[in-house]
Scaffold this motif. Structure first.
Motif, PDB file in Angstrom:
ATOM      1  N   SER A   1       7.304  78.875  50.562  1.00 17.35           N
ATOM      2  CA  SER A   1       6.263  78.788  51.590  1.00 17.35           C
ATOM      3  C   SER A   1       4.870  78.815  50.971  1.00 17.35           C
ATOM      4  CB  SER A   1       6.444  79.919  52.597  1.00 17.35           C
ATOM      5  OG  SER A   1       6.464  81.136  51.916  1.00 17.35           O
ATOM      6  N   ASP A   2       4.794  78.472  49.706  1.00 18.49           N
ATOM      7  CA  ASP A   2       3.513  78.378  49.031  1.00 18.49           C
ATOM      8  C   ASP A   2       2.589  77.446  49.833  1.00 18.49           C
ATOM      9  OD1 ASP A   2       1.437  77.802  47.317  1.00 18.49           O
ATOM     10  OD2 ASP A   2       2.683  77.812  45.514  1.00 18.49           O
ATOM     11  N   PRO A   3       1.410  77.948  50.254  1.00 14.52           N
ATOM     12  CA  PRO A   3       0.525  77.113  51.089  1.00 14.52           C
ATOM     13  C   PRO A   3       0.170  75.788  50.415  1.00 14.52           C
ATOM     14  CG  PRO A   3      -0.365  79.337  50.790  1.00 14.52           C
ATOM     15  CD  PRO A   3       0.873  79.268  49.963  1.00 14.52           C
ATOM     16  N   LYS A   4       0.170  75.785  49.089  1.00 14.16           N
ATOM     17  CA  LYS A   4      -0.191  74.546  48.387  1.00 14.16           C
ATOM     18  C   LYS A   4       0.879  73.453  48.577  1.00 14.16           C
ATOM     19  CE  LYS A   4      -1.964  76.970  44.652  1.00 14.16           C
ATOM     20  NZ  LYS A   4      -1.284  77.372  43.493  1.00 14.16           N
ATOM     21  N   LEU A   5       2.070  73.891  48.979  1.00  7.50           N
ATOM     22  CA  LEU A   5       3.162  72.921  49.141  1.00  7.50           C
ATOM     23  C   LEU A   5       3.445  72.626  50.612  1.00  7.50           C
ATOM     24  CD1 LEU A   5       5.608  74.534  46.559  1.00  7.50           C
ATOM     25  CD2 LEU A   5       4.001  72.694  46.139  1.00  7.50           C
ATOM     26  N   ALA A   6       2.582  73.187  51.486  1.00  7.64           N
ATOM     27  CA  ALA A   6       2.868  73.088  52.926  1.00  7.64           C
ATOM     28  C   ALA A   6       2.923  71.644  53.410  1.00  7.64           C
ATOM     29  CB  ALA A   6       1.829  73.876  53.712  1.00  7.64           C
ATOM     30  N   HIS A   7       2.262  70.738  52.724  1.00 14.19           N
ATOM     31  CA  HIS A   7       2.246  69.339  53.186  1.00 14.19           C
ATOM     32  C   HIS A   7       3.537  68.601  52.817  1.00 14.19           C
ATOM     33  CE1 HIS A   7       1.076  69.313  48.985  1.00 14.19           C
ATOM     34  NE2 HIS A   7       1.376  68.029  48.927  1.00 14.19           N
TER      35      HIS A   7
ATOM     36  N   LYS B   1       7.506  67.532  52.572  1.00 11.06           N
ATOM     37  CA  LYS B   1       8.668  67.534  53.467  1.00 11.06           C
ATOM     38  C   LYS B   1       9.885  68.024  52.696  1.00 11.06           C
ATOM     39  CE  LYS B   1       7.273  63.947  56.616  1.00 11.06           C
ATOM     40  NZ  LYS B   1       6.844  62.587  56.383  1.00 11.06           N
ATOM     41  N   THR B   2      10.778  68.673  53.408  1.00  9.76           N
ATOM     42  CA  THR B   2      11.970  69.203  52.741  1.00  9.76           C
ATOM     43  C   THR B   2      13.221  68.878  53.559  1.00  9.76           C
ATOM     44  OG1 THR B   2      11.802  71.308  53.886  1.00  9.76           O
ATOM     45  CG2 THR B   2      10.704  71.164  51.754  1.00  9.76           C
ATOM     46  N   ILE B   3      14.352  68.924  52.881  1.00  6.28           N
ATOM     47  CA  ILE B   3      15.637  68.815  53.582  1.00  6.28           C
ATOM     48  C   ILE B   3      16.279  70.188  53.526  1.00  6.28           C
ATOM     49  CG2 ILE B   3      17.991  67.910  53.431  1.00  6.28           C
ATOM     50  CD1 ILE B   3      17.015  65.320  52.549  1.00  6.28           C
ATOM     51  N   HIS B   4      16.744  70.624  54.658  1.00  6.45           N
ATOM     52  CA  HIS B   4      17.435  71.906  54.703  1.00  6.45           C
ATOM     53  C   HIS B   4      18.836  71.740  54.123  1.00  6.45           C
ATOM     54  CE1 HIS B   4      18.817  75.718  56.211  1.00  6.45           C
ATOM     55  NE2 HIS B   4      19.835  75.111  56.791  1.00  6.45           N
ATOM     56  N   THR B   5      19.263  72.677  53.293  1.00  5.38           N
ATOM     57  CA  THR B   5      20.641  72.608  52.791  1.00  5.38           C
ATOM     58  C   THR B   5      21.382  73.877  53.187  1.00  5.38           C
ATOM     59  OG1 THR B   5      20.690  73.739  50.666  1.00  5.38           O
ATOM     60  CG2 THR B   5      19.610  71.585  50.712  1.00  5.38           C
ATOM     61  N   SER B   6      22.677  73.791  53.098  1.00  6.31           N
ATOM     62  CA  SER B   6      23.488  74.909  53.556  1.00  6.31           C
ATOM     63  C   SER B   6      23.454  76.103  52.622  1.00  6.31           C
ATOM     64  CB  SER B   6      24.925  74.428  53.708  1.00  6.31           C
ATOM     65  OG  SER B   6      25.305  73.796  52.519  1.00  6.31           O
ATOM     66  N   THR B   7      22.913  75.967  51.435  1.00  8.73           N
ATOM     67  CA  THR B   7      22.919  77.105  50.510  1.00  8.73           C
ATOM     68  C   THR B   7      21.762  78.042  50.786  1.00  8.73           C
ATOM     69  OG1 THR B   7      21.504  76.047  48.898  1.00  8.73           O
ATOM     70  CG2 THR B   7      23.864  75.654  48.678  1.00  8.73           C
ATOM     71  N   GLY B   8      20.835  77.626  51.636  1.00 12.58           N
ATOM     72  CA  GLY B   8      19.662  78.445  51.844  1.00 12.58           C
ATOM     73  C   GLY B   8      18.499  77.940  51.008  1.00 12.58           C
ATOM     74  N   LYS B   9      18.817  77.131  50.005  1.00 16.37           N
ATOM     75  CA  LYS B   9      17.754  76.524  49.185  1.00 16.37           C
ATOM     76  C   LYS B   9      17.494  75.141  49.743  1.00 16.37           C
ATOM     77  CE  LYS B   9      18.136  77.503  44.283  1.00 16.37           C
ATOM     78  NZ  LYS B   9      18.868  76.999  43.122  1.00 16.37           N
TER      79      LYS B   9
ATOM     80  N   LEU C   1      13.067  69.216  48.117  1.00 15.18           N
ATOM     81  CA  LEU C   1      11.825  68.500  48.395  1.00 15.18           C
ATOM     82  C   LEU C   1      12.150  67.019  48.573  1.00 15.18           C
ATOM     83  CD1 LEU C   1       9.633  70.136  45.623  1.00 15.18           C
ATOM     84  CD2 LEU C   1       9.215  70.323  48.076  1.00 15.18           C
ATOM     85  N   VAL C   2      11.578  66.397  49.601  1.00  8.21           N
ATOM     86  CA  VAL C   2      11.814  64.955  49.755  1.00  8.21           C
ATOM     87  C   VAL C   2      10.517  64.174  49.806  1.00  8.21           C
ATOM     88  CG1 VAL C   2      14.080  64.628  50.772  1.00  8.21           C
ATOM     89  CG2 VAL C   2      12.214  65.365  52.208  1.00  8.21           C
ATOM     90  N   SER C   3       9.424  64.852  49.559  1.00  4.16           N
ATOM     91  CA  SER C   3       8.180  64.097  49.437  1.00  4.16           C
ATOM     92  C   SER C   3       7.444  64.628  48.220  1.00  4.16           C
ATOM     93  CB  SER C   3       7.349  64.195  50.720  1.00  4.16           C
ATOM     94  OG  SER C   3       6.858  65.492  50.881  1.00  4.16           O
ATOM     95  N   GLY C   4       6.277  64.115  47.948  1.00  3.03           N
ATOM     96  CA  GLY C   4       5.596  64.483  46.710  1.00  3.03           C
ATOM     97  C   GLY C   4       6.316  63.816  45.543  1.00  3.03           C
ATOM     98  N   TRP C   5       6.271  64.412  44.387  1.00  4.23           N
ATOM     99  CA  TRP C   5       6.918  63.805  43.213  1.00  4.23           C
ATOM    100  C   TRP C   5       8.410  63.602  43.438  1.00  4.23           C
ATOM    101  CZ3 TRP C   5       4.029  61.266  40.217  1.00  4.23           C
ATOM    102  CH2 TRP C   5       2.761  61.719  39.854  1.00  4.23           C
TER     103      TRP C   5
ATOM    104  N   ALA D   1       5.600  67.083  38.408  1.00  4.39           N
ATOM    105  CA  ALA D   1       6.939  67.211  38.998  1.00  4.39           C
ATOM    106  C   ALA D   1       7.539  68.578  38.669  1.00  4.39           C
ATOM    107  CB  ALA D   1       7.841  66.109  38.469  1.00  4.39           C
ATOM    108  N   ASN D   2       7.470  68.975  37.419  1.00  3.39           N
ATOM    109  CA  ASN D   2       8.058  70.268  37.046  1.00  3.39           C
ATOM    110  C   ASN D   2       7.346  71.418  37.756  1.00  3.39           C
ATOM    111  OD1 ASN D   2      10.238  69.605  35.400  1.00  3.39           O
ATOM    112  ND2 ASN D   2       8.943  69.307  33.615  1.00  3.39           N
ATOM    113  N   SER D   3       6.017  71.359  37.812  1.00  2.00           N
ATOM    114  CA  SER D   3       5.280  72.462  38.442  1.00  2.00           C
ATOM    115  C   SER D   3       5.565  72.497  39.937  1.00  2.00           C
ATOM    116  CB  SER D   3       3.777  72.317  38.206  1.00  2.00           C
ATOM    117  OG  SER D   3       3.525  72.406  36.839  1.00  2.00           O
ATOM    118  N   GLN D   4       5.641  71.299  40.546  1.00  2.00           N
ATOM    119  CA  GLN D   4       5.902  71.278  41.989  1.00  2.00           C
ATOM    120  C   GLN D   4       7.259  71.914  42.303  1.00  2.00           C
ATOM    121  OE1 GLN D   4       6.108  67.347  44.097  1.00  2.00           O
ATOM    122  NE2 GLN D   4       4.033  67.913  44.617  1.00  2.00           N
TER     123      GLN D   4
END
Ligand SMILES: NC(=O)C1=CN([C@@H]2O[C@H](COP(=O)(O)OP(=O)(O)OC[C@H]3O[C@@H](n4cnc5c(N)ncnc54)[C@H](OP(=O)(O)O)[C@@H]3O)[C@@H](O)[C@H]2O)C=CC1
Ligand SMILES: CC(C)=CCC[C@@H](C)[C@H]1CC=C2C3=C(CC[C@@]21C)[C@@]1(C)CC[C@H](O)C(C)(C)[C@@H]1CC3
Length: 614
Positions: free
Chosen positions: A515-521, A523-531, A534-538, A503-506
Motif C-alpha cells: 500500500s505504498d502511496p508511491k505505488l497507488a497508481h 493496477k494489480t491482480i488479486h491472487t489467492s495466496t494473499g500476494k 502488478l499489472v501496470s507500470g514496468w 522494475a526491480n525497485s517497483q
C-alpha cells in the motif's frame, strides 16, 4: 470389512496435511472403501484424512506448554523466530536428522502428501490450491483490505507442495468479503508456516536436463571457461582459430596464486563479519523462521576499495593478476569444487526443513543444485556471502587490473575510452547490487535454489572471470571508440539501467509495502495466496522488465569492444540464454503458485521479456 478406530462425532486431533501439526477436529464420517475419515476443523475446514493422521485427544494431553489452539486458523503465538512447536512435532532430540538418507525423507514426505484433501475453505481464497475458481479481479493498488493480505509473504516453496494436493472447495458460498480481516491474517500466517514442507521433486520435474544435464554442465562449464580465456589470449581470437593452443595442466597450477585467492576470500569474510550495517529478516522459510542477514555489502565494497587503493599506493604489483589470470581462474575453480563437496557433505546432516525445495534426492543433481537451502556456520550465511562478495567485488577488482594492464601493455598514459566505458558500466552494476543488497533476499537464488556447485561456481568463478571478459579482451585487442559512438552506448546503458532499476525497485517496494502511496497508481491482480501481482507500470510492459533492462545493459557492455570479433559478445549471448531459461523456470513456479491469477496476468501482459518479440 476393516474396522474403524474413530466414531462419528468423536473429537480427536487431525494432522494438517503436509506438516507434522495436529489440530482438534470432529469426525464427520468414514468412507469404508477409501478408508478415509472426513473431519471438520473448528474453523469449518473439512478434509479427508487417513487413520494414521488422526490421534486421540489423549495422546496430546500430557504435553506441557503445547499449543492449545484448535484449528489452523485460530492458533496463534509468536513463532516467527523460533521453530514451530506444534503438538505433532517431536522433541528436538527425537527429531530425525537428515543423516538418515534423503531417500527416507522422500518416503516420509510422500507418505505425508498421500493424505487426500478434498475441500479447503479459506477466507481469502484457497492459498494452496492450483485452480481454485477464486474471484480474480484487477484493481487499483489502493484497496485497503489488501494491506493485511500482502503482509504475508508466503514462501515460494508453497508451490511445490501445492500441486501435490487435489484441493476442491466444498463450501463455495464462503465469500472473501465475509471474513474478518484479522482471521485472514492468522490463516495466512499459519499456512505459510505449516503447510509448506520440502517435498522432493519428481524426476520429471528436474531442471537443467536432469542428472545427465547437470553432469554435462558441471564438466562443460569449467572447460568452456578455460577455452574462452585461452581463445581471448590469442592474437587473432577469431573462431576460425579454435581450438587455441592448450597449456599443460601443471602450468596452470600455482600454489602462490591459490594463496592469494584464499587471502582475498578471507578479507571478504572479515568484512562480512564486521558488525556494521542494518540487520534484516529474509522471507519466511517453510517452518516460519526468518533468517537474519546483515546488510553490509556496500561497506565491504568501500573497505575493499580502501585496501586496493592503499596497495596501489604502496606499489603492489597488480599486473600479477593479469599475467596469472588462468591460474587464478583455476584456483577459484578448485576452491569452488572443494566448497561444493563440503556443502554436499554437510547437507547430509541437515534437518529436512533446511533442505532446498529444488533438491531431488539424487546425489549428482543435488550436488549441482544444492541440497541445503541456507547453509550457515553460526550466523555466517555461506550462500548469501558468496553471492555478493568475493565474486562480485572481485569482478570490479579484475576490471581494474585489466585497465592497468591495458595501460602497461599498450603503453598508454590513460586507459582507452572503451576500457573506461566497460569499467564504469560494470562498476555501476556492482555498486547498484551492493547498494540494493536487500533485494537479493527475494531472488530465486536465495529462496529456491540450494547452495551447491551451480551457485558456488556461478558466484566464485563465472562472475569474476567471465563477466570481466570485455575488459580482458580489450587489453590485447584495442578498439578505438569515437565520442558519438560512446554517447550512443552510454544512452543505451542508461536506458537499460533505468528499466532494470525501475522494475526491480517497483517490485521490491510493492512486495515490501503493497500500500505504498508511491505505488497507488498501479493496477494489480488479486491472487489467492494473499500476494498480488502488478499489472501496470514496468510489470505491465513485459512480464520480466528487469531481465529486459539487464540485457540492454549487457549489450552496452559489449559494444565498446567493437565488431571485429564475436568473442566479446559471448556475454550477451550467454546472458540471453540464462535469462530466457530463468524466465521459464520462474514462469513455471509462478503458474503453480498463482494458478488462474497468473494466467490472467499472462493474458494481460503477453510478452515475457522482449515486447512484441518474446
Ligand atoms: N547478472 C546476472 O548474471 C544475473 C542477474 N539477474 C538479475 O537479478 C534480478 C532478480 O532476478 P530473479 O530473481 O531471477 O527474478 P525477479 O526479480 O524477476 O523475480 C521473479 C519473481 O517476482 C515476482 N513477480 C513476478 N511477476 C510479478 C508481478 N507482476 N508483480 C509482482 N511480483 C511479480 C514473483 O515472485 P513473488 O510473487 O513470489 O514475489 C517472481 O517469482 C533481475 O534483475 C535479473 O535481471 C538474474 C540472474 C543473473
Ligand atoms: C553458468 C552458471 C553456473 C550460472 C550460474 C548463474 C550465476 C552466474 C547467476 C545466477 C544468479 C545470479 C545473480 C547475480 C550474479 C550472477 C548470478 C550469481 C547478481 C548478484 C548480479 C547483480 C544483480 O544486481 C543481482 C544482485 C540482482 C544478481 C542476483 C542474481
Amino acid at each position: 470389512m476393516p474396522s474403524r478406530k474413530f466414531a462419528d462425532g468423536e473429537v480427536v486431533r487431525g494432522r494438517w496435511p503436509g506438516s507434522s501439526l495436529y489440530y482438534e477436529v470432529e469426525i464427520l464420517s468414514h468412507d469404508s472403501t477409501s478408508q478415509l475419515y472426513t473431519v471438520k476443523y473448528k474453523d469449518g475446514t473439512e478434509l479427508e484424512l487417513k487413520e494414521n493422521d488422526i490421534k486421540p485427544l489423549t495422546s496430546f494431553r500430557q504435553r506441557k506448554g503445547g499449543s492449545t489452539s484448535s484449528s489452523p486458523s485460530r492458533r496463534r503465538g509468536s513463532r516467527s523466530r523460533s521453530r514451530s512447536r506444534s503438538p505433532g512435532r517431536p522433541p528436538k532430540s527425537a527429531r530425525r536428522s537428515a543423516s538418515a538418507s534423503h531417500q527416507a525423507d522422500i518416503k516420509e514426505a510422500r507418505r505425508e502428501v498421500e493424505v487426500k484433501l478434498t475441500p479447503l475453505i479459506l477466507p481469502f481464497g484457497n492459498s494452496i490450491s492450483r485452480y481454485n475458481g477464486e474471484p480474480e479481479h484487477i484493481e487499483r493498488n489502493d484497496a485497503p483490505h489488501k494491506n493485511t493480505q500482502e503482509k504475508f509473504s508466503l514462501s515460494q516453496e508453497s508451490s511445490y507442495i501445492a500441486t501435490q494436493y487435489s484441493l476442491r472447495p466444498r463450501r463455495e458460498e464462503v465469500k472473501l468479503k465475509e471474513i474478518d480481516s484479522k482471521e485472514e491474517k492468522y490463516v495466512a500466517k499459519e499456512l505459510a508456516v505449516r503447510t509448506f514442507e520440502v517435498t522432493p521433486i519428481r524426476a520429471k520435474d528436474l531442471e537443467f536436463g536432469g542428472v545427465p544435464g547437470v553432469f554435462l554442465i558441471m564438466f562443460g562449464l569449467p572447460v568452456f571457461l578455460f577455452l574462452l580465456l585461452l581463445m581471448c589470449k590469442q592474437k587473432d581470437p577469431s573462431l576460425l582459430n579454435f581450438p587455441p593452443p592448450l597449456p599443460a595442466l601443471y602450468e596452470l597450477w600455482e600454489t602462490r596464486v591459490f594463496g592469494v585467492y584464499l587471502l582475498w576470500f578471507l578479507i571478504q569474510v572479515l568484512f562480512y563479519l564486521l558488525p556494521i550495517g542494518k540487520v534484516v529478516e529474509g522471507t519466511p522459510l517453510i517452518d516460519g523462521r526468518r533468517l537474519k542477514y546483515r546488510l553490509n555489502g556496500f561497506y565491504a565494497f568501500i573497505l575493499t576499495s580502501a585496501v586496493i587503493g592503499t596497495s596501489l599506493f604502496q606499489g603492489v604489483e597488480f599486473h600479477y593478476v593479469y599475467s596469472h589470470f588462468l591460474q587464478f581462474a583455476l584456483a577459484a575453480t578448485v576452491f569452488c569444487v572443494v566448497l561444493s563437496v563440503y556443502l554436499y557433505m554437510r547437507s547430509l546432516k541437515a534437518p529436512r526443513n533446511d533442505l532446498s525445495p529444488a533438491s531431488s534426492g539424487n546425489a549428482v543433481y543435488d550436488f549441482f543444485i544444492g541440497r541445503e537451502l541456507n547453509p550457515r556456520i553460526g550466523t555466517f550465511d555461506l550462500k548469501y556471502f558468496c553471492e555478493l562478495r568475493p565474486g562480485l567485488i572481485g569482478w570490479v577488482v579484475i576490471n581494474l587490473v585489466m585497465l592497468l594492464a591495458e595501460m602497461k601493455i599498450q603503453d598508454r598514459a590513460v586507459p582507452s575510452l572503451a576500457m573506461i566505458l566497460v569499467n564504469s558500466f560494470q562498476l555501476l552494476y556492482v555498486v547498484d547490487a551492493l547498494w540494493n543488497e536487500e533485494a537479493l533476499l527475494t531472488t530465486m537464488d536465495i529462496i529456491h535454489d540450494g547452495f551447491g556447485f551451480m551457485l558456488a561456481f556461478g558466484d566464485l568463478v563465472w562472475v569474476p572471470f567471465i563477466y570481466s571478459f570485455q575488459a580482458f579482451y580489450l587489453v590485447s585487442h584495442p578498439n578505438e571508440v569515437s565520442w558519438p559512438m560512446a554517447s550512443l552506448i552510454i544512452v543505451l546503458k542508461l536506458c537499460g539501467y533505468v528499466i532494470f532499476r525501475g522494475a526491480n525497485s517497483q517490485k521490491n517496494a510493492f512486495r515490501k509495502n503493497p500500500s505504498d502511496p508511491k505505488l497507488a497508481h498501479l493496477k494489480t491482480i488479486h491472487t489467492s495466496t494473499g500476494k498480488n501481482l502488478l499489472v501496470s507500470g514496468w510489470w505491465g510492459f513485459v512480464r520480466h522488465p528487469n531481465y529486459l533492462g539487464d540485457l540492454i545493459m549487457a549489450l552496452a557492455w559489449s559494444l565498446p569492444c567493437g565488431f571485429n570479433h564475436i568473442l566479446p559478445y559471448f556475454y550477451i549471448i550467454y546472458f540471453t540464454m540464462l535469462l530466457v531459461h530463468r524466465e521459464a523456470r520462474d514462469e513455471y513456479h509462478c503458474k503453480k503458485k498463482y494458478g488462474v491469477a497468473w494466467e490472467k496476468y499472462c493474458q494481460r501482459v503477453p510478452y515475457r521479456i522482449f515486447p512484441y518479440i518474446y
